[in-house]
Design an enzyme around this catalytic site. Structure first.
Site, PDB file in Angstrom:
ATOM      1  N   TYR A  59      -6.237 110.120  34.964  1.00 54.00           N
ATOM      2  CA  TYR A  59      -5.756 108.611  34.477  1.00 54.00           C
ATOM      3  C   TYR A  59      -4.825 108.493  33.663  1.00 54.00           C
ATOM      4  CZ  TYR A  59      -9.338 107.392  38.303  1.00 54.00           C
ATOM      5  OH  TYR A  59     -10.164 107.123  39.391  1.00 54.00           O
ATOM      6  N   HIS A 126     -12.620 115.511  41.374  1.00 54.24           N
ATOM      7  CA  HIS A 126     -11.729 114.358  42.148  1.00 54.24           C
ATOM      8  C   HIS A 126     -11.274 114.455  43.592  1.00 54.24           C
ATOM      9  CE1 HIS A 126      -9.528 110.843  40.027  1.00 54.24           C
ATOM     10  NE2 HIS A 126      -9.654 110.452  41.200  1.00 54.24           N
ATOM     11  N   PRO A 206     -13.337  98.768  46.215  1.00 54.71           N
ATOM     12  CA  PRO A 206     -14.168  97.924  46.995  1.00 54.71           C
ATOM     13  C   PRO A 206     -13.446  96.744  47.490  1.00 54.71           C
ATOM     14  CG  PRO A 206     -15.082  97.941  44.772  1.00 54.71           C
ATOM     15  CD  PRO A 206     -13.927  98.695  44.790  1.00 54.71           C
ATOM     16  N   GLY A 208     -10.482  96.273  48.431  1.00 58.36           N
ATOM     17  CA  GLY A 208      -8.996  96.724  49.255  1.00 58.36           C
ATOM     18  C   GLY A 208      -7.962  96.719  48.289  1.00 58.36           C
ATOM     19  N   GLY A 210      -7.455  94.873  45.590  1.00 63.79           N
ATOM     20  CA  GLY A 210      -7.083  93.299  45.451  1.00 63.79           C
ATOM     21  C   GLY A 210      -7.007  92.250  46.691  1.00 63.79           C
ATOM     22  N   PHE A 211      -6.636  92.916  47.743  1.00 62.30           N
ATOM     23  CA  PHE A 211      -6.481  92.304  48.998  1.00 62.30           C
ATOM     24  C   PHE A 211      -7.702  91.428  49.422  1.00 62.30           C
ATOM     25  CE2 PHE A 211      -5.429  91.696  53.496  1.00 62.30           C
ATOM     26  CZ  PHE A 211      -3.909  91.423  53.488  1.00 62.30           C
TER      27      PHE A 211
END
Length: 330
Positions: A59, A126, A206, A208, A210-211
């Site tokens: 990241y 990862h 978890p 989505g 932000g969806f």
């Protein structure tokens, strides 16, 4: 904050913090970031009883670990810090997967320095390197456990056979994979395998991406440079079908007087005491809302309605593009 156990004895808060959006990858992914607000968010999470923080060397690369290290300075006691390795680096240039023990060691040494800690509580591979036997990778990670640099070993996005082979080499505390109301494929084989072997499950994304919060109902709700404009599930072809899941979440949320995010997270928490979601945060306001999910209890009718609206394998579109999909479930 309620606690849950990953693996045999790793106690963590029932909800963790995914640090990925905070630094290094915020631009062009989840909007712009502010380091001061990110650090304030980590401090607020600690105040609320969150103990579990997830980052990774890729990241940024590296900047995310550095930011988390700054944030936890003087606050390390009682925290569970998770980080991950996968790639070989030439400076900040990614030169591809490298699951060798030597690369795991290099990664740990760098992560410890950037995080400013003397051991990593949970160390993940990862992404599985198909060119290095998992026994060799986990064997190298186990050496780091014996040296006290790592306390627990974990995997991310591994397939069932790889999980079994890894667990036969050294105890695996957790598997991290995408899991949410719109991504339930892990329920077929991966989650049952983890439960058979006593491995905890850590869902990333978890909400989505932000969806499931209900705040994005059109591609125009995203900034022009937001990477989700290229996400298959956000496409013009797939978004209308996927909004039916959001509508179901919204109905349950309204009935309980809570947010969509709290319902989506409460659904995950209801899937088992071995499930510890790590929603990503970069602002205190979203953290404070999501933490409330730990106190939300969904009824059997609520769970049935959500299951009916989001049956396994029915979300429109793949969860990643073709290249990224080739790196998961190996």
């Amino acid at each position: 904050m309620k606690q849950r156990i990953l693996g045999q004895d790793l106690s963590v808060s029932a909800l963790g913090v995914g640090c990925m959006p905070m630094a290094g990858v915020g631009q062009n992914m989840y909007g712009t970031t502010d380091d001061n607000e990110s650090i304030a968010t980590i401090h607020r999470a600690i105040d609320l009883g969150v103990t579990f923080f997830d980052t990774a060397e890729m990241y940024g690369p590296f900047r995310n670990e550095e930011l988390l290290g700054r944030a936890i300075r003087g606050k390390r006691d009682g925290l569970v810090i998770a980080t991950k390795f996968a790639m070989r680096w030439n400076g900040t240039k990614n030169e591809g997967l490298d699951g060798s023990p030597a690369n795991a060691r290099r990664a740990v040494e760098g992560s410890l320095q950037r995080l400013g800690i003397d051991h990593i509580d949970l160390f993940y591979q990862h992404r599985v390197d198909p060119n290095v036997p998992i026994e060799e990778t986990v064997g190298g990670m186990a050496d780091l456990v014996r040296e006290g640099k790592v306390l627990h070993i974990a995997l991310s996005e591994a397939g069932p056979e790889t999980i079994r082979r890894a667990a036969a080499t050294h105890p695996i505390a957790a598997l991290q994979s995408e899991y949410s109301l719109w991504e339930r494929d892990v329920e077929d084989e991966i989650l049952p395998t983890c439960r058979e072997l006593g491995i905890g499950f850590v869902p990333y994304s978890p909400l989505g991406r932000g969806f499931l919060t209900g705040q994005i109902r059109s591609i125009d709700d995203l900034a022009p440079d937001d990477y989700r404009r290229r996400d298959p599930r956000y496409s013009a072809e797939n978004m209308p079908a996927n909004l039916a899941i959001v509508d179901a979440v919204d109905r349950v949320a309204k009935a309980h007087g809570v947010s969509n995010a709290q319902v989506a997270l409460a659904w995950l928490l209801a899937q088992g005491e071995d499930v510890v979601p790590i929603p990503g945060f970069k602002r205190r306001v979203t953290l404070e809302d999501s933490v409330g999910a730990v106190e939300v209890t969904l009824s059997p009718d609520d769970l049935a309605a959500l299951d009916a609206a989001a049956p396994r394998g029915r979300t429109a579109g793949p969860r990643y593009g073709e290249q990224a999909m080739r790196m998961v479930r190996l």
